[in-house]
Design an enzyme around this catalytic site. Structure first.
Site, PDB file in Angstrom:
ATOM      1  N   LYS A   9     111.101 -14.608 -23.758  1.00 52.69           N
ATOM      2  CA  LYS A   9     112.939 -13.880 -22.867  1.00 52.69           C
ATOM      3  C   LYS A   9     112.637 -12.274 -23.133  1.00 52.69           C
ATOM      4  CE  LYS A   9     117.203 -14.409 -25.351  1.00 52.69           C
ATOM      5  NZ  LYS A   9     117.409 -13.072 -25.334  1.00 52.69           N
ATOM      6  N   LYS A  14     108.133  -8.225 -26.511  1.00 55.22           N
ATOM      7  CA  LYS A  14     106.491  -8.561 -26.020  1.00 55.22           C
ATOM      8  C   LYS A  14     105.776  -7.336 -25.893  1.00 55.22           C
ATOM      9  CE  LYS A  14     108.127 -10.043 -22.261  1.00 55.22           C
ATOM     10  NZ  LYS A  14     109.868 -10.273 -22.622  1.00 55.22           N
ATOM     11  N   LYS A  40     109.357  -1.814 -14.541  1.00 55.39           N
ATOM     12  CA  LYS A  40     110.035  -0.192 -15.750  1.00 55.39           C
ATOM     13  C   LYS A  40     108.414   0.347 -16.269  1.00 55.39           C
ATOM     14  CE  LYS A  40     112.790  -2.854 -18.816  1.00 55.39           C
ATOM     15  NZ  LYS A  40     112.091  -3.968 -18.349  1.00 55.39           N
ATOM     16  N   ASP A 124     110.663 -14.028 -18.229  1.00 56.83           N
ATOM     17  CA  ASP A 124     110.596 -15.463 -18.215  1.00 56.83           C
ATOM     18  C   ASP A 124     109.731 -15.224 -16.494  1.00 56.83           C
ATOM     19  OD1 ASP A 124     112.782 -15.585 -19.571  1.00 56.83           O
ATOM     20  OD2 ASP A 124     114.387 -17.128 -18.914  1.00 56.83           O
TER      21      ASP A 124
END
Lengths: 263, 358
Positions: A9, A14, A40, A124
């Site tokens: 998510k 992460k 990004k 996702d």
């Protein structure tokens, strides 16, 4: 050489997990390449003291496609790459990932003698391009990062559905905990529910964000902190993991009952 | 330089290359109208071309299942030995995993994927990607791939140095009227002059362009003068199908009593065969050069010359190269599909009329 991709998510951590994992694997003697796939371009920022490296797609636009010129060496010898991509609201970031991954490619990784390639994939699975790292020839197995919160597990399950549809192997779940009750057990039960395993779970720890404020990993700012042992453990388990398999996603009701069951 | 002129497309080049490889069915994973004009022509040439007819819904949800279904359908309908699956702009942008769809269809032993879309640069890129995929699939060997890749890169160079990719915008033109060109050629023969004809044609277009040397030779037989015949008609180079074209044309020339004085290369070697041809003619004596096919691949010579092309957008670049006359075979593509012998050309007809031959 092993190639893995980290999904989960948005905002679940992460990139924090990936960068801390990378530097700790490097200190164990592994040659590590961390590929940030978020437009990004913030996956590798903690390897470079907060500096943003030139992205593959920015360089591609200038006609630079030699992989040697796309990869930067960061803290502890970890090699970092940012795929980059269009500004928010324009173009197609998914296509960008496909083009960038093709520009880098497996033959090059093998030639350079990497032990592990880590793809840090945003959010996702949202379109074909974002599933690019999960394709044949790229990641051998997928790891999903989740907390024990409902929405995070729900997102993880959605990713597991994608992996099931794409027939892609999953190596396991990495917990990134938020401090809710019985969180590790919740994540572990969910992992087993989908036929996977919990690799390890990282507790909420202010040292992670203190390090990030300075553009560092925990290993760089607090080299002796036991948190690093946790990341080393996750790294070693991934390197030696032989139990990757296609997950069996579960239902929303089941997720609610697993998570609710521990209250 | 950003070239504004519409130019040939890599997807279509991929389809043509599949035809050259004698692939039985091309499946274009994209909209039903993508490359449809080329697709129709190719069907007349024996290869089946189908699309997965992608819809708005497919762009949103992906169309791998549809592709698998289409693969099964073509397998049943046409019992092909080989199937080439070609990408399109939309399917590649949304990231369709075509390789996986082929594996999942259970047809990986007869189907292979050409990863191409319309935004990948020159059309020759489509041909190169197709040959590469065909090599990996085992249809051609590495040497043949490398040879053709080199030719295609040279062809791209020819277009950007002397063809329609030379300037920002190239106006189409029909060039000089056919009758003017035909009268000029026949009059020279009547004056007992010597004409060198270079057939430097790309693949199947030779079936049409070869009609021009044929007509000139027939006119010469009637009125005198003489002809030096040069052509890229080698039967030793290239894919089976391409060598067969050369064989057919040589046979037609033979049955009309025409001898070819010099073979300048193979039919896919037009980027270099033109140079060989000019080199051969260097110390030959002749009054007029007629270059047909891809005249833009010929070095410029200091001799009165006529160029015959099939591209209205090649006319101005050729005029810039100093040809006295440039003229266009406008219908070239549709007439050559599916043929095994030389077909009538417009300039050939004009020459026959001027010479009173039927």
């Amino acid at each position: 050489m092993k190639q893995i991709a980290i999904y989960g998510k948005g905002g679940i951590g992460k990139s924090s997990i990936s960068s801390n994992l990378s530097v700790n694997l490097a200190s164990e003697g592994f040659e590590v390449l961390l590929i940030g796939c978020d437009p990004k371009s913030d996956s590798t920022i903690n390897l470079f003291g907060g500096r943003r490296i030139d992205t593959v797609l920015d360089l591609y636009k200038k006609g630079i496609t030699d992989p040697d010129k796309l990869i930067y060496e960061g803290y502890n010898g970890v090699k970092g790459v940012e795929v980059g991509g269009p500004a928010a609201g324009v173009g197609c970031a998914g296509r960008g990932i496909l083009v960038a991954l093709k520009t880098l490619n497996k033959d090059y990784y093998l030639e350079k003698g990497f032990d592990i390639i880590i793809y840090d994939v945003p959010g996702d699975v949202v379109c074909g391009g974002f599933a690019g790292p999960a394709r044949e020839g790229y990641a051998d197995e997928i790891y999903i990062v989740t907390s024990g919160e409902y929405l995070s597990v729900y997102a993880a399950n959605n990713i597991a559905k994608g992996l099931f549809n794409l027939n892609v192997k999953m190596g396991g779940i990495i917990g990134n905990m938020r401090g809710i009750p019985s969180e590790e057990q919740k994540i572990k039960s969910y992992s087993e529910e989908i036929g996977s395993q919990l690799i390890n779970a990282v507790e909420r720890n202010p040292k992670i964000y203190e390090s990030e404020i300075e553009g560092k990993t925990v290993l760089e700012k607090y080299p002796d902190d036991p948190l690093n042992l946790k990341f080393k453990d996750i790294g070693n388990k991934i390197i030696n993991n032989k139990k990757a398999k296609v997950p069996n996603p579960t239902t929303d009701e089941k997720i609610r009952s697993i998570i609710g069951g521990f209250y | 330089m950003n070239i504004l002129t519409p130019r040939p497309n890599p997807i279509v080049a991929a389809l043509y290359t599949l035809r050259d490889l004698d692939v039985d069915v091309a499946v274009l994973h994209g909209p039903s109208g993508c490359g449809f004009r080329a697709a129709r022509l190719l069907e007349e040439d024996g290869m089946k071309v189908v699309t997965t007819s992608m819809s708005e819904e497919d762009l949103i949800f992906g169309a791998s299942d549809k592709l698998i279904e289409v693969l099964h359908e073509v397998d049943e309908l046409f019992s092909p030995k080989t199937i080439g699956v070609v990408g399109s702009c939309v399917s590649m942008i949304i990231g369709e995993n075509v390789k996986k769809a082929i594996v999942d269809s259970g047809l990986k032993d007869k189907a292979f994927f050409v990863e191409i879309h319309g935004c990948m640069g020159a059309n020759t890129r489509g041909a190169i990607e197709t040959l590469k995929a065909a090599m990996e699939f085992g249809l051609i060997n590495e040497n043949e791939f490398k040879r053709q890749e080199e030719m295609l890169l040279l062809a791209t160079e020819v277009e950007s140095n002397s063809g329609m990719a030379k300037s920002k915008y190239t106006r189409p033109s029909r060039g000089t009227e056919l009758k003017v060109v035909a009268d000029h050629i026949v009059n020279l023969l009547k004056e007992n002059k010597r004409i060198a004809v270079i057939l430097n044609a790309k693949k199947e277009t030779a079936y049409l362009f070869a009609d021009i040397p044929l007509a000139i030779n027939l006119a010469s037989k009637k009125y005198g003068g003489s002809v030096i015949n040069v052509g890229n008609l080698s039967t030793d180079v290239g894919l089976l199908r391409i060598k067969r074209y050369a064989e057919d044309i040589k046979n037609n020339f033979g049955s009309n009593g025409i001898t070819i004085d010099y073979i300048s290369g193979g039919m896919d070697e037009y980027p270099i065969a033109g140079k060989n041809a000019i080199e051969y003619l260097k110390d030959k004596d002749f009054d007029l050069l007629v270059a047909v096919g891809i005249p833009q691949a010929l070095p410029i010579i200091d001799k009165e010359s006529i160029a015959v092309t099939n591209g209205p957008r090649e006319v101005h670049p050729l005029e810039d190269r100093g040809y006295k006359y440039v003229t266009v075979e406008i219908a070239s593509h549709s007439t050559v599909m599916g043929t095994r012998e030389i077909v009538l050309s417009e300039l050939g007809e004009a020459i026959r009329n001027a010479a009173g031959i039927q």
